[in-house]
Design a protein around this motif. Structure first.
Motif, PDB file in Angstrom:
ATOM      1  N   MET A   1      95.424  91.147  70.050  1.00 48.49           N
ATOM      2  CA  MET A   1      95.069  91.893  71.241  1.00 48.49           C
ATOM      3  C   MET A   1      93.634  91.585  71.648  1.00 48.49           C
ATOM      4  O   MET A   1      93.362  91.416  72.826  1.00 48.49           O
ATOM      5  CB  MET A   1      95.278  93.384  70.961  1.00 48.49           C
ATOM      6  CG  MET A   1      94.952  94.255  72.117  1.00 48.49           C
ATOM      7  SD  MET A   1      96.254  94.086  73.342  1.00 48.49           S
ATOM      8  CE  MET A   1      95.781  95.286  74.488  1.00 48.49           C
ATOM      9  N   LEU A   2      92.725  91.544  70.666  1.00 48.06           N
ATOM     10  CA  LEU A   2      91.330  91.244  70.960  1.00 48.06           C
ATOM     11  C   LEU A   2      91.189  89.841  71.531  1.00 48.06           C
ATOM     12  O   LEU A   2      90.400  89.622  72.449  1.00 48.06           O
ATOM     13  CB  LEU A   2      90.487  91.409  69.695  1.00 48.06           C
ATOM     14  CG  LEU A   2      88.978  91.339  69.863  1.00 48.06           C
ATOM     15  CD1 LEU A   2      88.508  92.401  70.867  1.00 48.06           C
ATOM     16  CD2 LEU A   2      88.287  91.528  68.540  1.00 48.06           C
ATOM     17  N   ARG A   3      91.937  88.905  70.983  1.00 50.57           N
ATOM     18  CA  ARG A   3      91.911  87.527  71.481  1.00 50.57           C
ATOM     19  C   ARG A   3      92.395  87.481  72.938  1.00 50.57           C
ATOM     20  O   ARG A   3      91.827  86.775  73.769  1.00 50.57           O
ATOM     21  CB  ARG A   3      92.795  86.655  70.588  1.00 50.57           C
ATOM     22  CG  ARG A   3      92.770  85.223  70.936  1.00 50.57           C
ATOM     23  CD  ARG A   3      93.522  84.440  69.882  1.00 50.57           C
ATOM     24  NE  ARG A   3      93.844  83.151  70.432  1.00 50.57           N
ATOM     25  CZ  ARG A   3      94.979  82.522  70.308  1.00 50.57           C
ATOM     26  NH1 ARG A   3      95.939  83.076  69.591  1.00 50.57           N
ATOM     27  NH2 ARG A   3      95.181  81.371  70.842  1.00 50.57           N
ATOM     28  N   PHE A   4      93.444  88.262  73.264  1.00 48.60           N
ATOM     29  CA  PHE A   4      93.972  88.326  74.624  1.00 48.60           C
ATOM     30  C   PHE A   4      92.909  88.857  75.584  1.00 48.60           C
ATOM     31  O   PHE A   4      92.724  88.315  76.666  1.00 48.60           O
ATOM     32  CB  PHE A   4      95.225  89.216  74.644  1.00 48.60           C
ATOM     33  CG  PHE A   4      95.758  89.441  76.029  1.00 48.60           C
ATOM     34  CD1 PHE A   4      96.534  88.472  76.660  1.00 48.60           C
ATOM     35  CD2 PHE A   4      95.474  90.608  76.720  1.00 48.60           C
ATOM     36  CE1 PHE A   4      97.025  88.674  77.928  1.00 48.60           C
ATOM     37  CE2 PHE A   4      95.951  90.816  77.989  1.00 48.60           C
ATOM     38  CZ  PHE A   4      96.735  89.851  78.606  1.00 48.60           C
ATOM     39  N   ILE A   5      92.216  89.909  75.177  1.00 49.53           N
ATOM     40  CA  ILE A   5      91.186  90.512  76.027  1.00 49.53           C
ATOM     41  C   ILE A   5      90.048  89.522  76.256  1.00 49.53           C
ATOM     42  O   ILE A   5      89.558  89.385  77.373  1.00 49.53           O
ATOM     43  CB  ILE A   5      90.672  91.834  75.408  1.00 49.53           C
ATOM     44  CG1 ILE A   5      91.780  92.890  75.460  1.00 49.53           C
ATOM     45  CG2 ILE A   5      89.431  92.331  76.126  1.00 49.53           C
ATOM     46  CD1 ILE A   5      91.438  94.184  74.763  1.00 49.53           C
ATOM     47  N   LYS A   6      89.620  88.807  75.231  1.00 45.03           N
ATOM     48  CA  LYS A   6      88.543  87.831  75.375  1.00 45.03           C
ATOM     49  C   LYS A   6      88.947  86.712  76.341  1.00 45.03           C
ATOM     50  O   LYS A   6      88.139  86.242  77.128  1.00 45.03           O
ATOM     51  CB  LYS A   6      88.175  87.231  74.012  1.00 45.03           C
ATOM     52  CG  LYS A   6      87.359  88.132  73.155  1.00 45.03           C
ATOM     53  CD  LYS A   6      86.979  87.435  71.862  1.00 45.03           C
ATOM     54  CE  LYS A   6      86.164  88.332  70.975  1.00 45.03           C
ATOM     55  NZ  LYS A   6      85.779  87.691  69.728  1.00 45.03           N
ATOM     56  N   GLN A   7      90.178  86.261  76.279  1.00 42.20           N
ATOM     57  CA  GLN A   7      90.627  85.171  77.142  1.00 42.20           C
ATOM     58  C   GLN A   7      90.768  85.618  78.598  1.00 42.20           C
ATOM     59  O   GLN A   7      90.599  84.818  79.501  1.00 42.20           O
ATOM     60  CB  GLN A   7      91.977  84.628  76.651  1.00 42.20           C
ATOM     61  CG  GLN A   7      91.887  83.826  75.382  1.00 42.20           C
ATOM     62  CD  GLN A   7      93.262  83.353  74.916  1.00 42.20           C
ATOM     63  OE1 GLN A   7      94.290  83.896  75.315  1.00 42.20           O
ATOM     64  NE2 GLN A   7      93.263  82.349  74.040  1.00 42.20           N
ATOM     65  N   HIS A   8      91.059  86.858  78.824  1.00 40.17           N
ATOM     66  CA  HIS A   8      91.372  87.335  80.172  1.00 40.17           C
ATOM     67  C   HIS A   8      90.403  88.418  80.671  1.00 40.17           C
ATOM     68  O   HIS A   8      90.749  89.172  81.574  1.00 40.17           O
ATOM     69  CB  HIS A   8      92.799  87.870  80.202  1.00 40.17           C
ATOM     70  CG  HIS A   8      93.821  86.851  79.812  1.00 40.17           C
ATOM     71  ND1 HIS A   8      94.110  85.758  80.593  1.00 40.17           N
ATOM     72  CD2 HIS A   8      94.608  86.749  78.707  1.00 40.17           C
ATOM     73  CE1 HIS A   8      95.049  85.033  79.999  1.00 40.17           C
ATOM     74  NE2 HIS A   8      95.358  85.601  78.834  1.00 40.17           N
ATOM     75  N   ILE A   9      89.214  88.455  80.115  1.00 43.29           N
ATOM     76  CA  ILE A   9      88.243  89.503  80.462  1.00 43.29           C
ATOM     77  C   ILE A   9      87.895  89.497  81.955  1.00 43.29           C
ATOM     78  O   ILE A   9      87.809  90.545  82.579  1.00 43.29           O
ATOM     79  CB  ILE A   9      86.970  89.414  79.593  1.00 43.29           C
ATOM     80  CG1 ILE A   9      86.095  90.660  79.774  1.00 43.29           C
ATOM     81  CG2 ILE A   9      86.143  88.223  79.939  1.00 43.29           C
ATOM     82  CD1 ILE A   9      86.506  91.764  78.891  1.00 43.29           C
ATOM     83  N   ILE A  10      87.710  88.347  82.550  1.00 43.56           N
ATOM     84  CA  ILE A  10      87.368  88.245  83.972  1.00 43.56           C
ATOM     85  C   ILE A  10      88.517  88.799  84.818  1.00 43.56           C
ATOM     86  O   ILE A  10      88.305  89.557  85.760  1.00 43.56           O
ATOM     87  CB  ILE A  10      87.033  86.796  84.378  1.00 43.56           C
ATOM     88  CG1 ILE A  10      85.840  86.266  83.581  1.00 43.56           C
ATOM     89  CG2 ILE A  10      86.806  86.688  85.875  1.00 43.56           C
ATOM     90  CD1 ILE A  10      84.550  87.002  83.862  1.00 43.56           C
TER      91      ILE A  10
END
Length: 148
Positions: A1-10
């Motif tokens: 989940m954290l990896r997903f948020i980092k990739q799609h933060i913008i």
């Protein structure tokens, strides 16, 4: 989940901003078009409302006011239509105030079940004469309803 948020933060930030502005627009439209009712007024508020109507000379209490994109003010009660007219005629410029039956009128405050009369030739300080003033009977008393 954290990896997903980092990739799609913008993308998440942009979506949050868009949702915020969309919510703000919907909230603004709701406040602009929905009718808000107020029934108690200080002396200062009463003077301000009569001033917004262009009727600074009137010294009536206000029983109700409705706000949205427009203003609807309902005056204190009178015993009859003739009392209302005589009250208004006492002011300079209102000598020809009179009432007439209206047919199939839908007032903004919803008095469709009552017989509504339109009051003509009421002087308005900055606009000439009112075109939207009505009176109706409720519980044996008559109320003036002004629209701006």
């Amino acid at each position: 989940m954290l990896r997903f948020i980092k990739q799609h933060i913008i993308k998440i930030i942009v979506i949050a901003i868009v949702l915020y502005f969309l919510g703000s627009i919907i909230y603004s439209f709701h406040n602009y078009f929905s009718l808000h009712k107020k029934t108690t007024f200080t002396d200062q508020e009463t003077k301000i409302l009569w001033s917004r109507l262009g009727m600074d000379y009137v010294d009536l209490d206000i029983s109700e006011a409705y706000f949205n994109s427009s203003l609807y003010v309902i005056s204190e009660e009178f015993g009859s239509i003739n009392e209302e007219i005589e009250y208004l005629k006492q002011f300079d410029g209102n000598e020809s105030v009179h009432a007439a039956d209206t047919f199939d009128i839908n007032t903004a405050t919803g008095h469709n079940d009552k017989k509504v009369y339109e009051i003509y030739d009421i002087k308005c300080a900055d606009k000439g004469y009112f075109t939207n003033c009505y009176t109706y009977e409720e519980n044996g008393k008559y109320y003036l309803e002004f629209y701006v």
